[in-house]
Design an enzyme around this catalytic site. Sequence first.
Site, PDB file in Angstrom:
ATOM      1  N   ASP A  72       0.396  -1.019   2.020  1.00  0.00           N
ATOM      2  CA  ASP A  72       1.625  -1.619   2.525  1.00  0.00           C
ATOM      3  C   ASP A  72       2.246  -0.640   3.521  1.00  0.00           C
ATOM      4  OD1 ASP A  72       3.549  -3.894   2.356  1.00  0.00           O
ATOM      5  OD2 ASP A  72       4.921  -2.235   1.972  1.00  0.00           O
ATOM      6  N   THR A  73       2.635  -1.177   4.664  1.00  0.00           N
ATOM      7  CA  THR A  73       3.221  -0.361   5.724  1.00  0.00           C
ATOM      8  C   THR A  73       4.678  -0.745   5.915  1.00  0.00           C
ATOM      9  OG1 THR A  73       1.082  -0.166   6.830  1.00  0.00           O
ATOM     10  CG2 THR A  73       3.029   0.299   8.165  1.00  0.00           C
TER      11      THR A  73
END
EC number: 3.6.1.9
Length: 192
Positions: A72-73
């Site tokens: 997840d960014t």
Amino acid sequence: MILASASPRRRDLLAQIGIVPDAVLATDTDETPRRDELPRPYAQRIARTKAASALTLRRDAGGAPGFVLAADTVVALGRRILPKADDTTTARHCLELLSGRRHTVITAVVLHAPDGGRSERLVESVVAFNRMTVDQIDALLAGGDWSGKAGGYAIQGHAAAHIRFLSGSHSNVVGLPLFETAQLLRGRGWAV
């Protein structure tokens, strides 16, 4: 190898280091930040949830668990988590906030191994935009590569013309830090 992400950028990045997932399982993960949740714990929570959900889906379907990779960014402006831009209003707001400022791109990577072990990395990159005019922001929005991107921009797209500074991993800003991902895989026995 199961990639717990529907992101075509993550698949392309993995291909750069010679990895083609056997399956892609996009999980239905609620990515709403919790009240007062900070960017780092948020990214870790979402990546862990994606990985665990994909692992469960794989087991429920009767498949061997194999390797499950999730990430997840997050684009963080101080303690603030900027949203994924799903419309031009959100993208414009993000770009206006980022104009002329430094921000941090944080990616949490989680790897579940066939032996049941789990490894994680949290990678941060610092990015700075030049101060952008209204016309420049309009042009970025017209380019359209902001859609679905954290912080309303894609460093590999039109926004690259406005990035004056990058410290850290470029692939992290795109969506998957390749060096750290390869390290995780090697540490669990995958020949990268």
